[in-house]
Design a protein around this motif. Structure first.
Motif, mmCIF file in Angstrom:
data_model
loop_
_atom_site.group_PDB
_atom_site.id
_atom_site.type_symbol
_atom_site.label_atom_id
_atom_site.label_comp_id
_atom_site.label_asym_id
_atom_site.label_seq_id
_atom_site.Cartn_x
_atom_site.Cartn_y
_atom_site.Cartn_z
ATOM 1 N N LEU A 117 -20.904 11.140 3.390
ATOM 2 C CA LEU A 117 -20.581 11.567 2.029
ATOM 3 C C LEU A 117 -19.077 11.606 1.814
ATOM 4 N N VAL A 118 -18.331 12.073 2.808
ATOM 5 C CA VAL A 118 -16.867 12.110 2.678
ATOM 6 C C VAL A 118 -16.313 10.695 2.547
ATOM 7 N N GLU A 119 -16.817 9.774 3.342
ATOM 8 C CA GLU A 119 -16.321 8.397 3.283
ATOM 9 C C GLU A 119 -16.656 7.738 1.945
ATOM 10 N N ARG A 120 -17.856 8.008 1.426
ATOM 11 C CA ARG A 120 -18.215 7.484 0.095
ATOM 12 C C ARG A 120 -17.272 8.056 -0.964
ATOM 13 N N TRP A 121 -17.007 9.364 -0.853
ATOM 14 C CA TRP A 121 -16.135 10.038 -1.818
ATOM 15 C C TRP A 121 -14.728 9.460 -1.750
ATOM 16 N N LEU A 122 -14.228 9.188 -0.546
ATOM 17 C CA LEU A 122 -12.899 8.598 -0.396
ATOM 18 C C LEU A 122 -12.835 7.209 -1.009
ATOM 19 N N ALA A 126 -10.234 5.946 -3.783
ATOM 20 C CA ALA A 126 -9.354 4.797 -3.565
ATOM 21 C C ALA A 126 -9.365 3.864 -4.765
ATOM 22 N N ALA A 127 -10.454 3.910 -5.536
ATOM 23 C CA ALA A 127 -10.587 3.038 -6.704
ATOM 24 C C ALA A 127 -9.958 3.643 -7.958
ATOM 25 N N GLU A 128 -9.430 4.868 -7.856
ATOM 26 C CA GLU A 128 -8.832 5.537 -9.011
ATOM 27 C C GLU A 128 -7.605 4.770 -9.511
ATOM 28 N N THR A 129 -7.477 4.669 -10.825
ATOM 29 C CA THR A 129 -6.294 4.026 -11.410
ATOM 30 C C THR A 129 -5.142 5.018 -11.560
ATOM 31 N N ASP A 130 -5.476 6.323 -11.605
ATOM 32 C CA ASP A 130 -4.454 7.363 -11.690
ATOM 33 C C ASP A 130 -3.863 7.560 -10.289
ATOM 34 N N ALA A 131 -2.576 7.318 -10.137
ATOM 35 C CA ALA A 131 -1.931 7.408 -8.825
ATOM 36 C C ALA A 131 -2.052 8.799 -8.223
ATOM 37 N N ASP A 132 -2.088 9.840 -9.071
ATOM 38 C CA ASP A 132 -2.175 11.208 -8.571
ATOM 39 C C ASP A 132 -3.543 11.503 -7.943
ATOM 40 N N LEU A 133 -4.557 10.716 -8.303
ATOM 41 C CA LEU A 133 -5.911 10.941 -7.803
ATOM 42 C C LEU A 133 -6.297 9.974 -6.686
ATOM 43 N N LYS A 134 -5.445 9.006 -6.440
ATOM 44 C CA LYS A 134 -5.768 7.967 -5.464
ATOM 45 C C LYS A 134 -5.622 8.512 -4.042
ATOM 46 N N LEU A 135 -6.609 8.213 -3.200
ATOM 47 C CA LEU A 135 -6.589 8.634 -1.802
ATOM 48 C C LEU A 135 -6.900 7.438 -0.910
ATOM 49 N N PRO A 136 -6.436 7.474 0.333
ATOM 50 C CA PRO A 136 -6.761 6.376 1.247
ATOM 51 C C PRO A 136 -8.220 6.430 1.669
ATOM 52 N N THR A 137 -8.782 5.294 2.016
ATOM 53 C CA THR A 137 -10.167 5.276 2.492
ATOM 54 C C THR A 137 -10.244 5.701 3.951
ATOM 55 N N ASP A 140 -9.368 9.682 8.837
ATOM 56 C CA ASP A 140 -8.412 10.508 9.564
ATOM 57 C C ASP A 140 -7.148 10.744 8.752
ATOM 58 N N ALA A 141 -6.655 9.703 8.089
ATOM 59 C CA ALA A 141 -5.426 9.818 7.312
ATOM 60 C C ALA A 141 -5.609 10.744 6.119
ATOM 61 N N ALA A 142 -6.754 10.647 5.449
ATOM 62 C CA ALA A 142 -6.993 11.450 4.256
ATOM 63 C C ALA A 142 -7.003 12.945 4.563
ATOM 64 N N LEU A 143 -7.563 13.323 5.717
ATOM 65 C CA LEU A 143 -7.679 14.740 6.052
ATOM 66 C C LEU A 143 -6.334 15.414 6.291
ATOM 67 N N LYS A 144 -5.274 14.625 6.393
ATOM 68 C CA LYS A 144 -3.946 15.178 6.627
ATOM 69 C C LYS A 144 -3.121 15.293 5.350
ATOM 70 N N LEU A 145 -3.729 14.957 4.206
ATOM 71 C CA LEU A 145 -2.993 14.938 2.941
ATOM 72 C C LEU A 145 -3.312 16.158 2.083
ATOM 73 N N ASP A 146 -2.280 16.702 1.428
ATOM 74 C CA ASP A 146 -2.482 17.803 0.483
ATOM 75 C C ASP A 146 -3.468 17.393 -0.607
ATOM 76 N N ALA A 147 -3.334 16.158 -1.095
ATOM 77 C CA ALA A 147 -4.166 15.695 -2.211
ATOM 78 C C ALA A 147 -5.644 15.708 -1.860
ATOM 79 N N PHE A 148 -5.979 15.503 -0.578
ATOM 80 C CA PHE A 148 -7.386 15.540 -0.184
ATOM 81 C C PHE A 148 -7.973 16.916 -0.472
#
Length: 294
Positions: A117-122, A126-137, A140-148
């Motif tokens: 579910l987390v990977e699907r959500w990521l 990743a497909a978001e056009t708003d840069a503030d909402l965009k996250l890496p797929t 491991d990398a996503a879990l280290k980001l404030d935005a996540f």
């Protein structure tokens, strides 16, 4: 013989293409979102929309409970509430991570989900056009980001990290990440710090948050750096207002942002030398160990 092979192929194909519980949940969630969007397009009354939203969330909560199975982390409620706060794209709390929250928003809580579910959500982020909402797929990398954490388990405030704890990976866990930070709607010093711990164990993903114990102490040098940056930014903001100068206004916002970044960097560097730090690290480690043991 041909008939036997045809039947066997058909059976094998039906198994191969059978929808997984996660597929069924995602399909039900997306249908609910589409149904509510259609109701909004016809200007349905707010009461009707709210009722439809709550009914759909209750159905999804049951589906998640069946998908995730029993929750057995001691000292947290066995029954969880759906983490997604709204299925309407116009509401705060739309698009949060698919999972169940065990506990309260004001006290310790754990959001339980799955790696799938987390990977699907990521991928959706990743497909978001708003840069503030965009996250890496990359998981491991996503879990280290404030935005996540802002998007996954927050709703009306942004998470800003103060420091990352150096955890010992608990027995049985595939991954454990612990961060100190807080949720706020404004930049600048935030005294409401929380310990946020993510434990991945097999297909299970648990994200816990708990008020920092003891409270994070004030550090004079860091406060002084923020006070100076804030004063400089306010001076620029006043000048921008007086002169109707957009460039100066941008400079003021940049000064506030830099001051906030410098303040948190100072806190992250200085906190490990304070008497409170060993207790904060112990709190994060104990929470990770406790989550991994269940």
């Amino acid at each position: 013989m041909r008939l036997v092979w045809t039947v066997m192929f058909a059976l094998a194909s039906s198994v191969a293409f059978a929808a997984s519980p996660e597929d069924d949940y995602i399909a039900a969630r997306d249908k609910a979102i589409a149904d509510i969007a259609a109701m909004e397009s016809t200007n349905a009354p707010v009461e009707t929309l709210d009722a439809a939203n709550e009914k759909a969330r209750a159905d999804l909560e049951k589906r998640l409970s069946a998908l995730l199975g029993p929750f057995t982390v001691k000292d947290f409620p066995a029954a969880g509430k759906i983490n997604i706060e709204s299925l309407s794209s116009s509401d705060v709390g739309f698009g949060m991570l698919d999972g169940l929250r065990h506990g309260t928003e004001d006290g310790p809580s754990i959001v339980a989900s799955t790696r799938g579910l987390v990977e699907r959500w990521l991928r959706s982020r990743a497909a978001e056009t708003d840069a503030d909402l965009k996250l890496p797929t990359n998981f491991d990398a996503a879990l280290k980001l404030d935005a996540f954490y802002t998007q996954a388990i927050g709703s009306d405030a942004a998470f800003t990290g103060t420091l990352d704890f150096a955890l010992k990976k608990p027995d049985g866990a595939d991954m454990a990440i612990a961060r100190l930070g807080g949720w706020a709607q404004d930049i600048g010093p935030n005294s409401d710090q929380e310990v946020v711990v993510t434990v991945v164990k097999g297909s299970s993903v648990l994200i816990a948050e708990a008020p920092a114990t003891p409270p994070v102490p004030k550090i004079a040098a860091c406060d002084a750096a923020w006070t100076a940056a804030d004063a400089a930014a306010q001076k620029l903001a006043k000048q921008a207002t007086d002169d109707s100068d957009e460039n100066t206004s941008d400079a003021a916002n940049a000064a506030w942002t830099k001051g906030d970044n410098d303040f948190r960097a100072c806190m992250g560097k200085s906190l490990p030398d304070t008497p409170a730090y060993p207790a904060l690290l112990a709190q994060a480690q104990a929470l990770a160990d406790h989550m991994a043991a269940n």
